[in-house]
Design a protein around this motif. Structure first.
Motif, PDB file in Angstrom:
ATOM      1  N   ASN A  52      13.688   2.185 -54.721  1.00  0.00           N
ATOM      2  CA  ASN A  52      14.255   1.376 -53.329  1.00  0.00           C
ATOM      3  C   ASN A  52      13.027   0.716 -52.574  1.00  0.00           C
ATOM      4  O   ASN A  52      12.092   1.441 -52.207  1.00  0.00           O
ATOM      5  N   GLY A  53      12.953  -0.380 -52.607  1.00  0.00           N
ATOM      6  CA  GLY A  53      11.872  -1.268 -52.204  1.00  0.00           C
ATOM      7  C   GLY A  53      12.029  -2.170 -50.912  1.00  0.00           C
ATOM      8  O   GLY A  53      13.023  -2.808 -51.166  1.00  0.00           O
ATOM      9  N   THR A  54      11.005  -2.658 -50.227  1.00  0.00           N
ATOM     10  CA  THR A  54      11.135  -3.710 -49.344  1.00  0.00           C
ATOM     11  C   THR A  54       9.952  -4.555 -49.713  1.00  0.00           C
ATOM     12  O   THR A  54       8.730  -4.060 -49.493  1.00  0.00           O
ATOM     13  N   ILE A  55      10.035  -5.727 -49.480  1.00  0.00           N
ATOM     14  CA  ILE A  55       8.950  -6.736 -49.519  1.00  0.00           C
ATOM     15  C   ILE A  55       8.929  -7.859 -48.236  1.00  0.00           C
ATOM     16  O   ILE A  55       9.704  -8.453 -48.119  1.00  0.00           O
ATOM     17  N   ALA A  56       8.048  -7.372 -47.226  1.00  0.00           N
ATOM     18  CA  ALA A  56       8.087  -8.077 -45.960  1.00  0.00           C
ATOM     19  C   ALA A  56       7.769  -9.510 -46.288  1.00  0.00           C
ATOM     20  O   ALA A  56       6.959 -10.013 -47.106  1.00  0.00           O
ATOM     21  N   THR A  75      14.863  -6.533 -49.438  1.00  0.00           N
ATOM     22  CA  THR A  75      15.185  -5.248 -50.123  1.00  0.00           C
ATOM     23  C   THR A  75      15.610  -5.559 -51.406  1.00  0.00           C
ATOM     24  O   THR A  75      16.075  -6.588 -51.872  1.00  0.00           O
ATOM     25  N   LYS A 121      10.111   5.086 -53.419  1.00  0.00           N
ATOM     26  CA  LYS A 121      10.019   4.075 -52.342  1.00  0.00           C
ATOM     27  C   LYS A 121       8.773   3.339 -52.348  1.00  0.00           C
ATOM     28  O   LYS A 121       7.710   3.548 -52.593  1.00  0.00           O
ATOM     29  N   GLU A 145       6.881  -0.102 -50.320  1.00  0.00           N
ATOM     30  CA  GLU A 145       6.850  -0.942 -49.389  1.00  0.00           C
ATOM     31  C   GLU A 145       5.597  -1.935 -49.407  1.00  0.00           C
ATOM     32  O   GLU A 145       4.699  -1.523 -49.842  1.00  0.00           O
ATOM     33  N   LYS A 193       4.116  -6.265 -48.886  1.00  0.00           N
ATOM     34  CA  LYS A 193       3.936  -7.525 -48.184  1.00  0.00           C
ATOM     35  C   LYS A 193       3.865  -8.615 -49.265  1.00  0.00           C
ATOM     36  O   LYS A 193       3.304  -8.589 -50.371  1.00  0.00           O
ATOM     37  N   ALA A 234       0.883  -2.473 -52.344  1.00  0.00           N
ATOM     38  CA  ALA A 234       2.131  -1.909 -51.969  1.00  0.00           C
ATOM     39  C   ALA A 234       1.773  -0.158 -51.927  1.00  0.00           C
ATOM     40  O   ALA A 234       1.222   0.383 -52.408  1.00  0.00           O
ATOM     41  N   LYS A 235       2.647   0.181 -50.843  1.00  0.00           N
ATOM     42  CA  LYS A 235       2.847   1.623 -50.591  1.00  0.00           C
ATOM     43  C   LYS A 235       3.749   2.371 -51.335  1.00  0.00           C
ATOM     44  O   LYS A 235       4.994   1.805 -51.318  1.00  0.00           O
TER      45      LYS A 235
END
Length: 378
Positions: free
Chosen positions: A31-35, A66, A100, A102, A104, A111-112
């Motif tokens: 599950n990821g997020t790219i701001a 997401t 997970k 996270e 940018k 990425a974290k």
């Protein structure tokens, strides 16, 4: 009564076994997020057995940046998370866990990544040991460049002695930290990866063999353990004293050149590339060796890991490399480089008149010293 207790105990154990097997993670979920992104695609990329990068999976980026990946890997494997058209991404060890990510938009490579224990262990080397090595190495490289004016000025005998000690101390410091990391994590895939990253490329064949033996049997059987075994086996085929493996490639004009064409001479098989800074820095030293000993029976065969002929040719002309050069223009997949197990450039092999390997990786003063030793006898 005892029978009832025994039956109850067996039922509890059976239930515990079911619960344990059900709770064991059978695959991975990322599950990821790219701001900064609300649409588009994100890709999982890995490398096949031949070293070619390939897209393993893709996912839609939704509102809020997401995305989700689901799948299964047979063992922890290196993957990278990338956006379309990007050269670099977030590099990590993918395993069957809830992971997970996270990131940018403009710095995916930073990425974290959390929830991947094996990845944490692997990356801990670069976050800790390697940073300590860099902190010591930085000033040493800076001092060397300052004293030599970036390779333009020769060191005095006193300066050379001082720098030799600094390089020796740096190597000992780095070796000690890396040794402790490998031994501490001998039952983790990260240890095999660090041996691949640091020892195969920068250490000695003897060190690779030693550290491979340190690894647990399970890690030795992993894909990265098997790669180490391949490196060990390959090194034995290109060890000092053995007959150099034969190869042939075409030169700038399309003429086929074979290694065996040089039998009867001492030939330096020099693996390099136009884009390789250390190679270009070493080229004047090879030019000097060629000019000094060519008439006495010394030759050079340049094998380029370029993939663009024009850049390869320009570098040959600019650096004044007047010996024969060959390449199949396959980059790191150059067939001769693969045959010899070349993992970094410059890499060279000095081959004797009988076709046997005399020495490996002779650079700077070592190359001149070895050739002087050889030709002073003739």
């Amino acid at each position: 009564m005892k029978s009832t207790i025994l039956k109850s105990s067996l039922i509890v154990l059976a239930l515990a076994s079911v619960i344990t097997s059900c709770s064991k993670k059978e695959g991975y979920t990322i599950n990821g997020t790219i701001a900064g992104l609300d649409k588009g695609m994100v890709y999982l990329e890995n490398t096949d057995e031949k070293g070619n990068k390939q897209i393993a999976d893709s996912a839609q980026i939704k509102e809020g940046g997401t995305f989700t990946f689901e799948g299964k890997v047979s063992e922890p494997l290196l993957y990278s998370l990338k956006l379309k058209g990007e050269d670099y991404g977030a590099f990590f060890l993918l395993e069957n866990e809830d992971i997970k990510i996270e990131a940018k938009k403009d710095s995916i490579f930073k990425a974290k990544i959390s929830g991947a224990p094996q990845n944490d262990i692997y990356k801990s080397y670069y976050d800790n040991e390697f940073k300590k090595i860099q902190n010591i190495a930085g000033p040493v490289y800076k001092l060397s460049d300052s004293l030599t004016q970036n390779g333009k000025v020769k060191l005095t005998a006193e300066q050379q002695t001082m720098m030799d000690k600094k390089w020796k101390d740096l190597a000992a410091f780095a070796d000690d930290l890396t040794d402790k990391y490998i031994r501490k994590n001998k039952d983790k895939v990260g240890a095999a990866l660090i041996i691949n990253d640091r020892i195969v490329s920068y250490g000695t064949p003897e060190q690779v063999k030693m550290y491979y033996a340190v690894l647990s049997t399970e890690v030795q059987k992993s894909i990265y353990g098997k790669q180490l075994k391949e490196a060990i086996d390959l090194n034995e085929k290109t060890a000092v004293g053995v007959t150099a493996p034969e190869f042939s490639q075409t030169d700038i004009d399309g003429k086929v050149v074979k290694l065996s064409d040089y039998k009867g001479k001492y030939v330096l098989v020099d693996f390099w590339a136009s884009w390789c800074g250390p190679c270009r820095k070493e080229n004047p030293n090879v030019v000097l060796a060629y000019k000094t000993y060519h008439e006495k029976g010394f030759d050079v065969l340049g094998v380029s890991l370029d993939d663009k002929k024009n850049l390869w040719q320009k570098a040959i002309e600019k650096d004044g490399l007047t010996w024969t050069h060959v390449s199949d223009l396959k980059g790191w997949q150059n067939e001769a480089a693969v045959l010899y197990g070349v993992k970094m450039v410059p890499t060279n092999y000095l081959i004797g008149p009988d076709g046997k390997i005399v020495a490996k990786n002779l650079r700077e003063a070592e190359l001149q010293s070895k050739l002087k030793e050889i030709f002073s006898k003739s």
